[in-house]
Design a protein around this motif. Structure first.
Motif, PDB file in Angstrom:
ATOM      1  N   ILE A   1       5.918   9.588 -31.091  1.00 60.84           N
ATOM      2  CA  ILE A   1       6.862   9.154 -32.136  1.00 60.84           C
ATOM      3  C   ILE A   1       6.617   7.698 -32.487  1.00 60.84           C
ATOM      4  O   ILE A   1       6.635   7.314 -33.668  1.00 60.84           O
ATOM      5  CB  ILE A   1       8.317   9.394 -31.691  1.00 60.84           C
ATOM      6  N   PHE A   2       6.376   6.861 -31.479  1.00 62.06           N
ATOM      7  CA  PHE A   2       6.095   5.448 -31.733  1.00 62.06           C
ATOM      8  C   PHE A   2       4.820   5.282 -32.558  1.00 62.06           C
ATOM      9  O   PHE A   2       4.762   4.491 -33.486  1.00 62.06           O
ATOM     10  CB  PHE A   2       5.970   4.687 -30.407  1.00 62.06           C
ATOM     11  N   LEU A   3       3.786   6.052 -32.222  1.00 58.70           N
ATOM     12  CA  LEU A   3       2.521   5.966 -32.958  1.00 58.70           C
ATOM     13  C   LEU A   3       2.677   6.455 -34.395  1.00 58.70           C
ATOM     14  O   LEU A   3       2.151   5.851 -35.327  1.00 58.70           O
ATOM     15  CB  LEU A   3       1.431   6.770 -32.251  1.00 58.70           C
ATOM     16  N   ILE A   4       3.413   7.534 -34.581  1.00 62.21           N
ATOM     17  CA  ILE A   4       3.610   8.078 -35.923  1.00 62.21           C
ATOM     18  C   ILE A   4       4.442   7.133 -36.790  1.00 62.21           C
ATOM     19  O   ILE A   4       4.258   7.070 -38.000  1.00 62.21           O
ATOM     20  CB  ILE A   4       4.265   9.476 -35.844  1.00 62.21           C
ATOM     21  N   SER A   5       5.331   6.371 -36.174  1.00 63.65           N
ATOM     22  CA  SER A   5       6.177   5.460 -36.954  1.00 63.65           C
ATOM     23  C   SER A   5       5.453   4.176 -37.349  1.00 63.65           C
ATOM     24  O   SER A   5       5.965   3.414 -38.161  1.00 63.65           O
ATOM     25  CB  SER A   5       7.450   5.114 -36.171  1.00 63.65           C
ATOM     26  N   ASP A   6       4.267   3.940 -36.808  1.00 61.49           N
ATOM     27  CA  ASP A   6       3.491   2.754 -37.180  1.00 61.49           C
ATOM     28  C   ASP A   6       2.628   3.078 -38.397  1.00 61.49           C
ATOM     29  O   ASP A   6       1.838   4.017 -38.390  1.00 61.49           O
ATOM     30  CB  ASP A   6       2.608   2.308 -36.010  1.00 61.49           C
ATOM     31  N   PHE A   7       2.778   2.292 -39.455  1.00 61.38           N
ATOM     32  CA  PHE A   7       2.077   2.549 -40.716  1.00 61.38           C
ATOM     33  C   PHE A   7       0.568   2.533 -40.533  1.00 61.38           C
ATOM     34  O   PHE A   7      -0.134   3.399 -41.058  1.00 61.38           O
ATOM     35  CB  PHE A   7       2.490   1.521 -41.773  1.00 61.38           C
ATOM     36  N   PHE A   8       0.047   1.538 -39.815  1.00 62.96           N
ATOM     37  CA  PHE A   8      -1.399   1.404 -39.685  1.00 62.96           C
ATOM     38  C   PHE A   8      -2.021   2.551 -38.897  1.00 62.96           C
ATOM     39  O   PHE A   8      -3.135   2.989 -39.187  1.00 62.96           O
ATOM     40  CB  PHE A   8      -1.766   0.052 -39.057  1.00 62.96           C
ATOM     41  N   VAL A   9      -1.308   3.067 -37.897  1.00 62.52           N
ATOM     42  CA  VAL A   9      -1.814   4.218 -37.152  1.00 62.52           C
ATOM     43  C   VAL A   9      -1.920   5.428 -38.084  1.00 62.52           C
ATOM     44  O   VAL A   9      -2.953   6.101 -38.141  1.00 62.52           O
ATOM     45  CB  VAL A   9      -0.913   4.538 -35.935  1.00 62.52           C
TER      46      VAL A   9
END
Length: 198
Positions: free
Chosen positions: A6-14
């Motif tokens: 969830i943290f990774l998906i919420s990061d725009f650049f990822v």
């Protein structure tokens, strides 16, 4: 594990670089047309353009909740029109059942000037001498247009514009800090210039 995803998906650049890599793979394997999506790299190259996308991405929860409220209100108005105004739809099959009527209402509201009321038949074509029907249509069309098309759409626009203004201010502060404050000592440019003359 789930929190990390969830943290990774919420990061725009990822999300951006994963999408960038996937379009490269799909473009190589399936169809080169997918390489056109790499032109969106301009968003990363220019921070002001990136702020335009971030102005929609960062307030995604309020925008999603507002969209959900829009769908609920659309459902309420469609329910009313299905039971009381179904003969006003230009094509009878477009309001043959509740689901089709909801999809039609949602679709036609954004395509016609005057929203759903602009798509429906005028009252004179439906019930020529019914004053009651005229007033029902008058209130239905205007309340629908004001509440859904003006207020709800402007709420979403306001959220996006407010976020964009905040992001632009942060970018300006960052740029000014980068140009005028020493990274190592924390003194401003003017203080360093005055001290070097002494």
């Amino acid at each position: 594990m789930l929190e990390t995803i969830i943290f990774l998906i919420s990061d725009f650049f990822v999300v951006y670089y994963v999408g960038y890599g996937l379009t490269a793979i799909i473009g190589t394997i399936y169809n080169p047309m997918f390489f056109c999506l790499h032109l969106l790299d301009i968003l990363v190259r220019y921070p002001l353009l990136l702020n335009v996308v971030r102005a929609v991405w960062e307030p995604r929860k309020p925008i999603a909740y507002t969209f959900f409220l829009l769908v609920v209100l659309m459902y309420v108005f469609t329910l009313f029109s299905y039971y009381f105004l179904s003969e006003s739809y230009r094509d009878d099959y477009l309001c043959s059942n509740m689901f089709v009527c909801l999809i039609t209402s949602f679709d036609k509201s954004f395509k016609y000037d005057g929203a759903l009321g602009g798509y429906m038949k005028p009252p004179s074509e439906v019930k020529a001498n019914s004053t009651y029907y005229f007033f029902v249509r008058f209130f239905f069309d205007n309340i629908f247009y004001i509440l859904l098309m003006i207020i709800m759409i402007n709420i979403v626009s306001g959220i996006i514009i407010d976020t964009f203004g905040t992001l632009r201010e942060k970018l300006n502060e960052y740029t000014e800090d980068l140009e005028n404050i020493c990274f190592i000592c924390g003194f401003d440019k003017e203080f360093i210039e005055k001290s070097s003359k002494n």
